[in-house]
Structure formats: C-alpha cells, structure tokens
Design a protein around this motif. Structure first.
Motif, PDB file in Angstrom:
ATOM      1  N   VAL A 154       0.836  -1.209   0.000  1.00 53.06           N
ATOM      2  CA  VAL A 154       0.000   0.000   0.000  1.00 53.06           C
ATOM      3  C   VAL A 154       0.866   1.252   0.000  1.00 53.06           C
ATOM      4  N   ALA A 155       0.211   2.379  -0.170  1.00 49.22           N
ATOM      5  CA  ALA A 155       0.931   3.645  -0.238  1.00 49.22           C
ATOM      6  C   ALA A 155       0.334   4.617   0.765  1.00 49.22           C
ATOM      7  N   GLU A 156       1.205   5.445   1.356  1.00 49.72           N
ATOM      8  CA  GLU A 156       0.746   6.428   2.334  1.00 49.72           C
ATOM      9  C   GLU A 156       1.470   7.735   2.051  1.00 49.72           C
ATOM     10  N   GLU A 157       0.776   8.819   2.249  1.00 51.59           N
ATOM     11  CA  GLU A 157       1.427  10.119   2.064  1.00 51.59           C
ATOM     12  C   GLU A 157       2.299  10.397   3.286  1.00 51.59           C
ATOM     13  N   ASN A 158       3.562  10.660   3.071  1.00 55.54           N
ATOM     14  CA  ASN A 158       4.518  10.898   4.171  1.00 55.54           C
ATOM     15  C   ASN A 158       5.353  12.136   3.893  1.00 55.54           C
ATOM     16  N   TYR A 159       5.906  12.680   4.939  1.00 57.37           N
ATOM     17  CA  TYR A 159       6.960  13.682   4.737  1.00 57.37           C
ATOM     18  C   TYR A 159       8.292  12.957   4.631  1.00 57.37           C
ATOM     19  N   SER A 204       7.623  10.640   8.618  1.00 52.00           N
ATOM     20  CA  SER A 204       6.319  10.753   9.288  1.00 52.00           C
ATOM     21  C   SER A 204       5.447   9.570   8.913  1.00 52.00           C
ATOM     22  N   ARG A 205       4.464   9.324   9.755  1.00 51.39           N
ATOM     23  CA  ARG A 205       3.501   8.248   9.506  1.00 51.39           C
ATOM     24  C   ARG A 205       2.115   8.785   9.822  1.00 51.39           C
ATOM     25  N   THR A 206       1.125   8.373   9.019  1.00 56.23           N
ATOM     26  CA  THR A 206      -0.252   8.719   9.404  1.00 56.23           C
ATOM     27  C   THR A 206      -0.934   7.494   9.986  1.00 56.23           C
ATOM     28  N   SER A 207      -0.252   6.340   9.865  1.00 52.33           N
ATOM     29  CA  SER A 207      -0.888   5.090  10.299  1.00 52.33           C
ATOM     30  C   SER A 207      -0.725   4.831  11.789  1.00 52.33           C
ATOM     31  N   ILE A 208       0.111   5.590  12.464  1.00 49.95           N
ATOM     32  CA  ILE A 208       0.204   5.395  13.914  1.00 49.95           C
ATOM     33  C   ILE A 208      -0.035   6.724  14.640  1.00 49.95           C
ATOM     34  N   ILE A 212       5.335  11.990  18.260  1.00 55.13           N
ATOM     35  CA  ILE A 212       5.274  13.449  18.297  1.00 55.13           C
ATOM     36  C   ILE A 212       4.665  13.964  16.993  1.00 55.13           C
ATOM     37  N   PRO A 213       3.552  14.697  17.076  1.00 53.39           N
ATOM     38  CA  PRO A 213       2.915  15.169  15.847  1.00 53.39           C
ATOM     39  C   PRO A 213       3.837  16.092  15.049  1.00 53.39           C
ATOM     40  N   ILE A 214       3.716  15.991  13.716  1.00 59.06           N
ATOM     41  CA  ILE A 214       4.426  16.938  12.843  1.00 59.06           C
ATOM     42  C   ILE A 214       3.747  18.298  13.058  1.00 59.06           C
ATOM     43  N   PRO A 215       4.500  19.331  13.446  1.00 51.57           N
ATOM     44  CA  PRO A 215       3.839  20.560  13.919  1.00 51.57           C
ATOM     45  C   PRO A 215       2.917  21.226  12.888  1.00 51.57           C
ATOM     46  N   TRP A 216       3.252  21.150  11.626  1.00 49.36           N
ATOM     47  CA  TRP A 216       2.421  21.844  10.643  1.00 49.36           C
ATOM     48  C   TRP A 216       1.349  20.921  10.034  1.00 49.36           C
ATOM     49  N   ASP A 217       1.337  19.670  10.441  1.00 46.44           N
ATOM     50  CA  ASP A 217       0.367  18.720   9.887  1.00 46.44           C
ATOM     51  C   ASP A 217       0.156  17.594  10.903  1.00 46.44           C
ATOM     52  N   PRO A 218      -0.596  17.876  11.959  1.00 45.86           N
ATOM     53  CA  PRO A 218      -0.655  16.958  13.114  1.00 45.86           C
ATOM     54  C   PRO A 218      -1.309  15.605  12.834  1.00 45.86           C
ATOM     55  N   ALA A 219      -1.830  15.411  11.619  1.00 44.00           N
ATOM     56  CA  ALA A 219      -2.310  14.061  11.304  1.00 44.00           C
ATOM     57  C   ALA A 219      -1.128  13.107  11.163  1.00 44.00           C
ATOM     58  N   HIS A 220       0.078  13.674  11.012  1.00 45.44           N
ATOM     59  CA  HIS A 220       1.297  12.864  10.876  1.00 45.44           C
ATOM     60  C   HIS A 220       2.049  12.807  12.197  1.00 45.44           C
ATOM     61  N   VAL A 221       2.591  11.625  12.469  1.00 42.06           N
ATOM     62  CA  VAL A 221       3.417  11.450  13.661  1.00 42.06           C
ATOM     63  C   VAL A 221       4.870  11.280  13.205  1.00 42.06           C
TER      64      VAL A 221
END
Ligand code: MSP
Length: 510
Positions: A154-159, A204-208, A212-221
């Motif tokens: 699968v694919a996930e949007e990440n920084y 970054s991960r959105t699946s977990i 620590i949240p990514i400060p400008w996009d807190p859906a990412h850890v």
C-alpha cells in the motif's frame, strides 16, 4: 571556565529490560565521564529511554496500559540498573517528556524552513491486522512477522527528509574530521554507505498515533528514529534553553553499538546540517557482546541482567570485567567462566591481594602510621609510565588499555614485595627498610586507587579511606595528582579491612 565534555549513550527502547548489552555502553560512558571529571572537565552525561514507535505502542496495548504509563514503568528498570552499577549520568531523558516534544518540533520546523522536508508517497508492505507498515526485510518469507499473514502493498502520504542532498557535505565533513567516526573500520563502513548513494527517507507516519505530531500537519506522527536522535539536542537545551545549548553542543562523543551506526553517522549529521547545527565531534561504535556466540535477544532467552552478575562479583567486579575483558570496538563473547577467571586473577589475586598485603603489614609492623614513600623509589618510574598510559588509553576510549596499564602497576608492586620480602626485614629488626618498602607500596596503591577509580569507583573510595587519605579520589585532579608523591597529606591512620575482592569459585554460577 572548565572545559565542557558531553557524552551520550543511545536511548534504550522501553520494550526491553536492561541487559548486559545495554549496560556495556552505559558503563563505558560512565568510565569516560568519570575520567573527564578527574581531568577537571565539566561533564554532561546523558542516557535515557526511547518511548515512541510502533513496537512500544503494541507492547503497551498487549498489556492493556497506555503507552506513556508503560514507558515510565519500564524506564524505571533502566534507572534502577544504572543506579545499581554506579552510573553517574547527569540526565535521564524519556522521549515522552515535554522538553523533547518542543525540541523535536523546533528541529522539524528548522529543517523544513531550510527546504529539506517535502511531501511524498511512501510505498511498502502493510499488515492490516497490525495496521502497520513493514520494510521488506522485516517480513518473514513475505508474510507479517507477527501474524504470519500475507501483507498488502500500500501507499501512504509521508513527509520525507531529503537525505540525498547531503552526500557531498557528509563526505567533506568526514574528510575534514577523520576522527568523527571511530574506530577506523566503522569510518570506512560509513564512507562506503555514503558513496553508494543516499536515499531520502520518510520521517512521518499517518498510520500510527503514538509519537510526536508533525507541527504543521498533526495528522502525521514523527518517525521514531528522527525523534529519538534529537534527544541528544534536547538534553543539551535545544528548544528550551538556548544558552545551555550553546554551551554543550556539539556533543563530544556519542557511544553506540554498531547496529545503529548508520543512524548516528549518516542520518544524524545530515539532519543537524539541515537544521544549521554542528554534527557531533565523534560517533564511536563498539561491537556486540555475544552470549555463546549469539546476539542476546528475548526470543533466544539468553539475556543476562546486570543484577545477576553483580550479586556474585560486586559492582566493581562487574564494571572491571566488561571494560577490561575485551577491546572497545570488536565483538566479544561473554562467558561466566571467563568472568570468574578474570575476576580472580585481576582483582582477587591482583589488586585485592596487593591492598591486603600492604595494609596488613603496614598496620602490624608500623603501628598504623603511614611511612613516607621515597622520592625515587623503584616503583616511581613504573607509576609515571602507568599515569601516562592510562591517560592515553582513556583519550582513545581504550578502556581495556586503561585497565591493563593499572594492572601493570599492581603487578609491579606485588613483584616488588616478593622481591624485597619486608616480612624478613621486619623479623630481622630492619625498621627503616620495612618503612621504605611499604611507603613505596602505599604510594603505588594510592596511584592505583586514583587511576582505576573511573572503572572501579567503589574500590577507589574504599582504598582512599583505608590509606587514611582525605575525601575521595573524585576530589583529585589528574594528571597532577597521579604524580608520584603528589597525594594529599594523610589525615587518618591506615586501616585494614575485609577483602576487597573475595575469590569467586567457578561453581557459583547463577
Ligand atoms: N532506541 C534505539 C536507539 C536510539 S539512540 C538515538 C535503540 N535502542 S536499543 O534498546 O535497541 O539499544 C541499542 C543499543 O544498546 C545498542 O546500540 C548498544 O549500544 C546497546 N546494545 C544492545 N544490545 C547489545 C549487545 N548485545 N552488545 C552490546 N551492546 C548492545 O536501538
């Protein structure tokens, strides 16, 4: 103002309990920190625990506790182990702390502002049952290592961190600072990896959710390694205390095991450069402690807890063994039999026997008074060589070399006693001769107590007391205090005492 020295250990995952592998790095860092204090440096010595990441999230879930509680609970086991081993860390960080959140978020913002973070798509194997990504090499025959079920691609949007931009800067850095990765074999490994071409990596991960949240996009850890490495800056004050940070950064040395060399010697310096910060002065990667030729692991049930060995060998017997037994670099095999043998030869028959003989004779032949050493006593030259060898060994992080140099002085003093036979002179009424010999031996013991104190601190303190010296070896400053005859004036009578290192029989294996 005193010179600063900042030494770190890795921060250990809280999904494990402390074993002799973790303790290996930590005891080495402690000996170095203690040595630097003896040299008069102001020392920051950081250790701690790594609490984020999927592994921890899962371990906590399995036990029905929230991950922060779980992290605090198991971090306590590490604190306890380090207290038991006499570790003098000046900080203990857990990555769940507020100061660390602030540091990581500030770090991320700085790297992003410099244009080194971009959004991309991460593709990889995903286990639905785990709700987690794996790397291809984590899979077992193509299946999820936990559930043994087929994984999906699968694919996930990440920084992504643009590591690929740092190839040249890293090579230039290592070219200008050949000592920045040690030992040299590890440096070659790092250079080879950098030259083979660096890939951007996902940070970054959105699946977990645990992290620590990514400060400008807190859906990412934030990816656990990006977060964990920043701990070295957090402790130094990054994100909370700029003056403190200016004083302590860059770190003088990160002590690590060889398993995490790439993170420390490739990712980390690049991350720092991306945030306009200086890379650490040195990353020193030691080898693995193997048990029966194998790496310790929970699944192999071959983990040994430091407390099991301390019960038999004492704290100093423990510390001495791991620092003296193998060079700090290559892999080494731990065996209980070898530990018994080294303990008995180096400590029970070596230093322990020397202390007992000298103090017993001095207290019974000389009515407790400490005789003067001779300016140019036969052991004086040996002591001078030892002082220099110990200093050079600690500079090179050659702990076994430092132990060996101390042993040489112990051996020389024991041989001197054998040769001069003070008991015969005492019997013959030669009080001057006896005082001269024992005076030299007491001075050699003082120097041994001082120079070995970073490795076996409890023994240093106890010997100091038995020698009637004021304070402890920690109050002394080398190299001056290691000079023959440069000790503080004796303030108390000489004292005998129980054996410093009672012999251990091989059959007492726990
Ligand atoms: N959390 C990461 C490190 C992050 S640092 C920013 C991690 N933790 S760990 O708990 O797995 O500990 C790794 C370190 O423990 C190794 O690098 C090494 O220093 C030490 N050791 C663990 N097992 C070891 C041996 N068997 N032998 C020697 N050292 C070992 O990775």
């Amino acid at each position: 103002m005193a010179r600063t020295f900042y030494v770190t250990t890795p921060i250990y995952y809280v999904n494990d309990v402390p074993h002799i592998g973790h303790a290996y790095t930590t005891v080495a860092a402690d000996a170095l920190a203690r040595w630097r204090r003896l040299c008069g440096d102001d020392v920051c010595f950081a250790t701690g625990c790594d609490a984020h990441g999927l592994k921890i999230q899962r371990a906590a879930a399995e036990r029905g506790v929230d991950p922060a509680t779980w992290a605090d609970r198991t971090a306590q086991a590490f604190r306890d182990a380090w207290a038991l081993l006499g570790i003098t860390n000046t900080d203990f960080i857990i990555t769940t702390e507020e100061r660390h959140h602030r540091a990581v978020q500030q770090f991320l913002e700085a790297v992003r502002a410099n244009g080194y973070i971009e959004l991309g798509t991460y593709r990889g194997p995903y286990c639905v049952a785990c709700e987690a990504y794996y790397t291809p090499d984590e899979l077992l025959e193509g299946t999820c290592p936990i559930h043994r079920r087929p994984v999906e691609e699968v694919a996930e949007e990440n920084y992504f961190f643009r590591l690929s931009r740092f190839t040249d800067r890293l090579l230039e850095h290592y070219d200008a600072h050949p000592e920045a990765v040690a030992p040299p074999g590890r440096r070659n490994e790092v250079l080879g990896f950098i030259r083979s071409g660096l890939q951007d990596f996902s940070i970054s991960r959105t699946s977990i959710t645990w992290g620590i949240p990514i400060p400008w996009d807190p859906a990412h850890v934030t990816y656990v390694w990006f977060d964990a490495l920043v701990n070295y800056c957090t402790v130094a004050g990054y994100g909370t205390d700029p003056d403190r940070f200016a004083r302590w950064w860059p770190a003088d040395v990160h002590l690590i095991g060889k398993d995490i060399l790439r993170f420390h010697a490739v990712y980390w310096p690049a991350m720092l450069m991306a945030a306009d910060l200086a890379p650490p002065r040195q990353v020193f990667a030691h080898g693995f402690l193997l048990v029966g030729g194998e790496k310790m692991s929970k699944t192999r049930l071959n983990q040994i807890a430091p407390a099991d060995l301390v019960a038999t060998f004492g704290v100093d017997g423990y510390r001495w063994h791991f620092l003296a037994d193998q060079r700090f670099g290559p892999d080494g095999d731990f065996s209980y039999e070898a530990m018994v043998a080294r303990y008995n030869s180096d400590l029970a028959n070596g230093l322990g026997n020397l202390a007992a003989r000298v103090l017993n004779m001095a207290t019974s032949y000389l009515a407790g008074g400490a005789p003067e050493h001779r300016e140019d006593g036969p052991l004086a030259e040996r002591a001078a060589v030892t002082g220099e060898a110990v200093a050079a060994a600690f500079e090179a992080l050659d702990f076994a070399g430092a132990c060996f140099a101390v042993q040489e002085l112990v051996r020389a003093a024991n041989a001197y006693i054998e040769d001069r036979r003070p008991w015969e002179r005492h019997r013959d009424g030669d009080a001057t001769g006896v005082a001269a010999i024992l005076g030299d031996c007491l001075e050699a013991l003082r120097i041994v107590a001082l120079l070995s104190s970073p490795v076996i601190p409890g023994t240093g303190v106890e010997l100091w007391r038995r020698l009637g010296l004021p304070g402890t070896p920690d109050d002394q400053r080398v190299p001056a205090a290691a000079v023959w005859g440069a000790g503080p004036p004796v303030v108390a009578p000489l004292r005998k005492g129980p054996s410093l290192f009672p012999r251990v029989e091989a059959s007492t294996a726990p």
